[in-house]
Design a protein around this motif. Structure first.
Motif, PDB file in Angstrom:
ATOM      1  N   UNK A 227       0.987  -1.322   0.062  1.00  0.00           N
ATOM      2  CA  UNK A 227      -0.058   0.236   0.100  1.00  0.00           C
ATOM      3  C   UNK A 227       0.939   1.212  -0.013  1.00  0.00           C
ATOM      4  N   UNK A 228       0.462   2.160  -0.646  1.00  0.00           N
ATOM      5  CA  UNK A 228       1.146   3.652  -0.893  1.00  0.00           C
ATOM      6  C   UNK A 228       2.320   3.558  -1.809  1.00  0.00           C
ATOM      7  N   UNK A 229       2.450   2.510  -2.588  1.00  0.00           N
ATOM      8  CA  UNK A 229       3.713   2.390  -3.251  1.00  0.00           C
ATOM      9  C   UNK A 229       3.318   2.748  -4.791  1.00  0.00           C
ATOM     10  N   UNK A 230       1.905   2.800  -4.977  1.00  0.00           N
ATOM     11  CA  UNK A 230       1.496   3.130  -6.220  1.00  0.00           C
ATOM     12  C   UNK A 230       0.221   4.256  -6.218  1.00  0.00           C
ATOM     13  N   UNK A 231       0.484   5.052  -6.632  1.00  0.00           N
ATOM     14  CA  UNK A 231      -0.401   6.280  -6.449  1.00  0.00           C
ATOM     15  C   UNK A 231      -0.220   7.228  -7.560  1.00  0.00           C
ATOM     16  N   UNK A 232      -0.167   6.904  -8.797  1.00  0.00           N
ATOM     17  CA  UNK A 232      -0.072   7.997  -9.777  1.00  0.00           C
ATOM     18  C   UNK A 232      -1.129   9.113 -10.077  1.00  0.00           C
ATOM     19  N   UNK A 233      -2.363   9.015  -9.233  1.00  0.00           N
ATOM     20  CA  UNK A 233      -3.086  10.041  -9.272  1.00  0.00           C
ATOM     21  C   UNK A 233      -3.411  10.761  -7.748  1.00  0.00           C
ATOM     22  N   UNK A 234      -2.225  10.211  -6.756  1.00  0.00           N
ATOM     23  CA  UNK A 234      -2.383  10.624  -5.567  1.00  0.00           C
ATOM     24  C   UNK A 234      -3.128   9.980  -4.715  1.00  0.00           C
TER      25      UNK A 234
END
Length: 519
Positions: A441-448
């Motif tokens: 979790x929190x290692x993929x967030x291209x849109x925040x």
């Protein structure tokens, strides 16, 4: 006597400067926080200001410094301003979600007097003003509203198909520009009810204005850098995110469209409908800031600029990776072809395009490798009535002061081998439904993520998918001698883009048309 006085004065000044630097650049050391070694007077900005890399990617380089590899945070200095680069996913979760009330604002700001459109739009809005804006604008982006826009989007997608078919059996082109023509027409249609005709007329006013906005010349790079990293100086340096010509064009356009919409009273379920409703509400309830026409135009400005650029970049980077891996491109094209053949009219419904599994995997992997905005910025600020700020315990005995800038290097997180094996390899299999379960979790967030996430992500993803479907339907892309062989990102650009563009061969390969005839 005079010489002695001058020497004494110089000695005093140098001593004062020495002790100032010693005090300033030992802040993180005094507080027991690991830090990236600063340069006197400019802190950790040397690489960016010398244009060796962009600020966003420089933050990622700091994230990857060997000595902080296992640290949850890294202290930096923006000139003499201490800031934090957050590395640990749990701390990132606290900043963006759990303790959002302490980080509601971006650190970046616009000049409230010289750049009214920049200061008033939702991206840079602050505190209660941002919250109210988010609430008012959100209805445009519900799945139901996006679905209602879909037929308009299909019309533009057909124009993209026609454009490609008229270019002949084989041509070489900078694909980012083609993708931008497509997304500019899409946004202008679904948001403003305007036929921009960029695909048919690439030099038309709509496309020309949008092209200039994201042309990262040195002056524009300085403006964006000051707004995001030195916001205290935006008024002094008269920084403008939205230049004068672009602001004038957009004011004129939005005023005309809103006037026509009010005159006809015919709804289109688009952004203009929302803006007209806000205008009426402002007059009825005497909301002073909402009666300001620039308040309304500012929302259109950020919708337009963010909407066309993010989707066109995602499309272009996906085509770039597809050109290097023909087997993956073939698999994607077969999925597209089979889906189109299942429909009598050869057109995918809103539900169908969102159900294409491999297309979704390709887009998600593209956004992992190439997050359009490679970092997030936040500012620590205790709300009224809150006595305690954000603490880094149990990692460090340190509480953030008010005003502290926080940076989350998305690009570095999404390419960290700790979370992504062979992180620089384009591999859509990372995003199978099974593999997604094991992602940290929190290692993929291209849109925040969290309350401040990208409000237009649903439309952005749909635009990218629709564009790729209609691009690859009867064409394939191949590398050529002008195709980038390595990732050379533009150091002047705030957003992620190749310095020399993405030039590819486009070859007519009527996979769908041939299969349709055989059926």
């Amino acid at each position: 006597m005079i010489a002695s006085s001058v020497l004494l004065a110089i000695t005093f000044l140098l001593s004062a400067l020495y002790f100032w630097c010693r005090q300033t650049y030992r802040y993180w050391q005094r507080n027991g926080i690991p830090y990236s070694k600063p340069t006197m007077f400019i802190g950790n900005t040397k690489e960016a200001f010398s244009l060796k890399t962009s600020f966003g990617l420089h933050l990622s380089n700091i994230y990857n410094e060997p000595k902080v590899r296992d640290e949850p945070v890294v202290g930096i200095y923006i000139f003499n301003q201490p800031g934090l680069v957050v590395r640990d996913p749990e701390l990132i979760k606290s900043v963006l979600i759990k303790d959002f009330h302490l980080f509601t604002n971006r650190y970046g700001q616009c000049d409230p007097h010289g750049d009214v459109l920049g200061n008033n739009n939702m991206f840079f809005a602050r505190n209660a003003y941002w919250k109210e804006l988010r609430t008012k604008i959100s209805p445009v982006f519900t799945s139901g509203k996006v679905k209602q826009m879909y037929p308009l989007m299909l019309e533009v997608a057909s124009q993209l198909e026609n454009y490609l078919s008229q270019k002949g059996d084989h041509f070489t082109t900078e694909v980012k520009e083609i993708c931008a023509l497509f997304t500019t027409d899409l946004i202008s249609t679904i948001a403003f009810g305007i036929n921009a005709n960029s695909i048919k007329n690439p030099d038309g006013e709509f496309r020309s204005q949008c092209r200039k906005f994201f042309l990262f010349t040195l002056p524009r790079a300085i403006d964006f850098s000051v707004a995001f990293f030195l916001p205290k100086f935006v008024s002094l340096l008269r920084v403008k995110i939205f230049p004068k010509d672009f602001s004038k064009f957009l004011r004129s356009t939005i005023t005309h469209v809103m006037t026509e919409r009010e005159r006809t009273g015919i709804p289109r379920n688009d952004l203009i409908d929302i803006l007209v409703a806000l205008k009426k509400e402002a007059a009825k309830n005497n909301h002073s800031f909402m009666q300001n026409h620039d308040y309304l135009v500012a929302q259109a400005a950020v919708f337009l600029t963010a909407g066309f650029e993010t989707s066109s970049s995602t499309m272009a980077f996906a085509l770039f990776e597809m050109s290097k891996k023909p087997d993956l491109q073939d698999r994607l094209r077969r999925e597209i072809c089979n889906a189109l053949l299942s429909e009598k009219n050869g057109t995918l419904t809103y539900e169908q395009i969102n159900s294409l599994e491999y297309l979704n995997m390709v887009v998600e992997e593209t956004l992992r490798l190439y997050p359009v905005l490679p970092f997030l910025d936040r500012q620590h600020q205790k709300p009224a009535g809150v006595s305690k700020g954000f603490t880094l315990k149990p990692y460090y005995d340190y509480t953030l002061p008010d005003g502290m800038p926080i940076y989350i290097p998305i690009y570095a997180l999404q390419r960290d081998p700790k979370y992504w094996p062979n992180p620089n390899e384009f591999d859509p299999e990372r995003f199978t439904s099974e593999n997604k379960k094991s992602q940290v979790s929190m290692t993929y967030m291209p849109f925040g993520t969290g309350p401040h996430n990208c409000i237009g992500s649903r439309i952005g993803l749909l635009q990218s998918k629709l564009g790729l479907v209609h691009f690859l339907k009867n064409h394939r892309v191949e590398t050529c001698n002008k195709t980038p062989t390595c990732e050379q990102f533009d150091p002047k650009a705030l957003l992620l883009q190749f310095e020399q563009g993405i030039t590819l061969n486009v070859v007519r390969d009527q996979l769908y048309e041939n299969a349709r005839k055989q059926n």
